[in-house]
Design a protein around this motif. Structure first.
Motif, short mmCIF file in Angstrom:
data_model
loop_
_atom_site.label_atom_id
_atom_site.label_comp_id
_atom_site.label_asym_id
_atom_site.label_seq_id
_atom_site.Cartn_x
_atom_site.Cartn_y
_atom_site.Cartn_z
N PHE A 1 0.83 -1.20 0.00
CA PHE A 1 0.00 0.00 0.00
C PHE A 1 0.87 1.26 0.00
N MET A 2 1.85 1.30 0.88
CA MET A 2 2.72 2.47 0.99
C MET A 2 3.66 2.59 -0.20
N ALA A 3 4.03 1.47 -0.82
CA ALA A 3 4.96 1.51 -1.95
C ALA A 3 4.32 2.15 -3.18
N ILE A 4 3.02 1.92 -3.37
CA ILE A 4 2.35 2.43 -4.56
C ILE A 4 2.18 3.94 -4.51
N VAL A 5 2.17 4.53 -3.30
CA VAL A 5 1.98 5.98 -3.17
C VAL A 5 3.08 6.76 -3.89
N PRO A 6 4.37 6.57 -3.58
CA PRO A 6 5.39 7.32 -4.32
C PRO A 6 5.52 6.88 -5.78
N LEU A 7 5.22 5.61 -6.05
CA LEU A 7 5.29 5.14 -7.44
C LEU A 7 4.27 5.84 -8.32
N SER A 8 3.08 6.09 -7.78
CA SER A 8 2.06 6.80 -8.56
C SER A 8 2.51 8.23 -8.83
N LYS A 9 3.19 8.85 -7.86
CA LYS A 9 3.73 10.20 -8.07
C LYS A 9 4.81 10.18 -9.15
N LEU A 10 5.69 9.19 -9.13
CA LEU A 10 6.74 9.08 -10.15
C LEU A 10 6.14 8.82 -11.52
N LEU A 11 5.07 8.05 -11.58
CA LEU A 11 4.42 7.78 -12.86
C LEU A 11 3.88 9.07 -13.46
N GLY A 12 3.26 9.90 -12.63
CA GLY A 12 2.76 11.19 -13.11
C GLY A 12 3.89 12.11 -13.53
N GLU A 13 4.99 12.09 -12.79
CA GLU A 13 6.14 12.94 -13.12
C GLU A 13 6.76 12.54 -14.45
N ALA A 14 6.91 11.23 -14.67
CA ALA A 14 7.47 10.76 -15.95
C ALA A 14 6.55 11.13 -17.11
N THR A 15 5.25 11.03 -16.90
CA THR A 15 4.30 11.40 -17.94
C THR A 15 4.39 12.88 -18.28
N ASP A 16 4.47 13.73 -17.25
CA ASP A 16 4.58 15.17 -17.48
C ASP A 16 5.87 15.52 -18.23
N GLN A 17 6.97 14.91 -17.83
CA GLN A 17 8.24 15.20 -18.48
C GLN A 17 8.25 14.71 -19.93
N LEU A 18 7.61 13.58 -20.18
CA LEU A 18 7.56 13.06 -21.54
C LEU A 18 6.68 13.93 -22.43
N SER A 19 5.67 14.55 -21.84
CA SER A 19 4.75 15.39 -22.63
C SER A 19 5.35 16.74 -22.97
N VAL A 20 6.50 17.11 -22.36
CA VAL A 20 7.12 18.40 -22.65
C VAL A 20 7.51 18.49 -24.12
N LYS A 21 8.01 17.40 -24.70
CA LYS A 21 8.48 17.40 -26.07
C LYS A 21 7.36 17.15 -27.09
N LEU A 22 6.18 16.87 -26.61
CA LEU A 22 5.07 16.55 -27.51
C LEU A 22 4.19 17.76 -27.70
N GLY A 23 3.33 17.68 -28.71
CA GLY A 23 2.38 18.75 -28.94
C GLY A 23 1.22 18.69 -27.97
N GLU A 24 0.28 19.64 -28.11
CA GLU A 24 -0.85 19.74 -27.19
C GLU A 24 -1.73 18.50 -27.26
N THR A 25 -2.02 18.05 -28.50
CA THR A 25 -2.91 16.90 -28.66
C THR A 25 -2.28 15.64 -28.10
N MET A 26 -1.01 15.38 -28.46
CA MET A 26 -0.35 14.18 -27.99
C MET A 26 -0.17 14.22 -26.47
N SER A 27 0.08 15.40 -25.93
CA SER A 27 0.21 15.52 -24.48
C SER A 27 -1.10 15.17 -23.79
N GLY A 28 -2.21 15.64 -24.37
CA GLY A 28 -3.51 15.31 -23.80
C GLY A 28 -3.80 13.83 -23.85
#
Length: 443
Positions: free
Chosen positions: A105-132
């Motif tokens: 239970f506690m392990a998934i909490v920071p992992l979910s935050k890292l998943l969101g962070e990786a998604t945000d960083q990956l979307s920096v190089k993409l356009g608006e549609t692909m980011s969405g």
């Protein structure tokens, strides 16, 4: 090559231009390839292996070392990553099932935050549609992974309750905390009421689609036919037909909603111009994600975190049954209250922080948009996955759960209608969520 030194006395300054032109021509001709395709004229003509190498190096991007340094040490929440190895160790060494559940239970909490962070960083190089599209795909990845794992283990009720819990958590707990925290810093928050009302109306439609299977199973003779002691494990053919057909239709509605939000009516999801212009400009500048990771590093991090979450989710789901029995915790409470907190931990923090910074448009998008993703994408997707793996998952939620969802969506519609938020509205949402939590403790 001695003649250029003599001719300047004849032609004066005109020769300087012609000589310069001649030298540049000679230089370009000397450096040109002998064959037409003998050199690399651009990135598109590079060999595939060379393009892969350039992508992995991430030229003009943060290095792999810088990327993973930011990824691992970028937030204090990553201290909880210590529970990841504890989850694996406790599961493999057959420790007490309560410890396996707690560590996973506690392990998934920071992992979910890292998943969101990786998604945000990956979307920096993409356009608006692909980011969405990328954020729509990975925004609820934790819920999808937990749902698929529970589905493959035959835990159909855990799948249903965790999905209902995710919706309730977003529109009541997260939005309530955001309005309450934002209201303590600002007297009143403004957001685009038209766009918020459009999203709330879609939530009402999704809620009604969940009412129809429950009404069919409770009021019609074919729907009330029981083939075993537990109707959840052996639903009728009519209920399966309704659920699977509705799931396909909801996936189509979700695609239309993404197009509506990103392409056809994006103005409805922009903060109202009535706010202070200086504040609006300052907020728009801070909304952009700063590129701190290379594209290849962000992709690798996204894949790695997804795999680790899948294993931790497996440990979590397999320990639910015994944990609920040994510690007298209702399974419905685990599914509706506890599991959504794990999957939405990162969104909780982000939404509250945005409200405190008077960014209510982002808060509404995070909370209501995430609920729409769960109801319109994740739940139908799990129904179809269950269809493929021969698990009879349906959209027939228990009557109590259906009523709770309906009244929650009804309250959200009322509060979002005026395009304003304050701390009292947040207190209303939190009160309803706590009442629901008490009810599920004794269900």
């Amino acid at each position: 090559m001695l003649w250029p030194q003599l001719v300047p006395h004849i032609n004066g300054s005109k020769f300087v231009q012609s000589n310069t032109s001649y030298q540049s021509t000679m230089s370009s001709s000397e450096s040109a390839p002998l064959l037409e395709n003998g050199g690399h004229t651009g990135h598109r003509n590079l060999p595939f292996t060379r393009r892969v190498i350039n992508f992995m190096k991430g030229e003009s991007e943060p290095s792999w070392e810088e990327s993973f340094k930011f990824f691992i040490f970028g937030t204090w929440l990553n201290i909880l990553l210590v529970f990841v190895p504890l989850s694996f160790i406790s599961h493999s060494m057959d420790w007490d099932v309560g410890l396996v559940f707690l560590f996973s239970f506690m392990a998934i909490v920071p992992l979910s935050k890292l998943l969101g962070e990786a998604t945000d960083q990956l979307s920096v190089k993409l356009g608006e549609t692909m980011s969405g599209l990328l954020n729509a795909s990975f925004g609820n990845a934790v819920e999808i992974i937990i749902g698929v794992v529970a589905l493959l283990n035959g835990q159909l009720r855990i799948v249903q309750t965790s999905m209902i819990g995710s919706i309730l958590s977003n529109i009541l707990l997260v939005l309530g905390c955001s309005f309450l925290a934002g209201g303590l810093y600002h007297t009143e928050g403004l957001f685009n009421g038209t766009g918020a009302q459009a999203s709330a109306s879609l939530m009402t439609l999704l809620c009604i689609t969940f009412v129809v299977p429950a009404a069919y199973a409770s009021t019609t003779d074919p729907g009330m036919e029981n083939y075993c002691s537990n109707p959840d494990e052996c639903p009728t053919a009519g209920l399966l037909f309704i659920s699977r057909g509705t799931a396909i239709l909801l996936l189509g509605v979700y695609c239309a909603y993404i197009w509506f939000q990103l392409k056809s009516h994006p103005d409805l999801f922009i903060a109202p111009s009535s706010q202070n212009s200086d504040v609006t400009v300052a907020l728009s500048e801070t909304d952009e994600t700063e590129p701190r990771m290379g594209t290849a590093a962000a992709s690798a991090a996204l894949l790695l975190v997804t795999i680790v979450i899948a294993f931790c989710a497996e440990h979590l789901v397999t320990s639910i049954e015994e944990t609920a029995a040994r510690y007298s915790i209702p399974k419905a409470f685990i599914g509706v209250i506890l599991l959504p907190i794990v999957g939405n931990a990162a969104e909780h923090v982000t939404s509250v922080w945005m409200a405190m910074k008077n960014k209510y448009e982002l808060t509404i998008t995070i909370c209501v948009g995430s609920s729409i993703q769960i109801a319109c994408l994740v739940v139908p997707l799990l129904v179809i996955v269950g269809w493929i793996v021969d698990q009879p998952l349906t959209l027939h939620f228990h009557n109590f759960e259906t009523i709770v969802l309906f009244v929650s969506v009804f309250l959200i519609n009322l509060l979002l209608m005026d395009g304003k938020a304050n701390y009292l509205e947040g207190l209303m949402l939190l009160t309803l969520y706590l009442v629901i939590a008490l009810a599920f403790w004794v269900v």
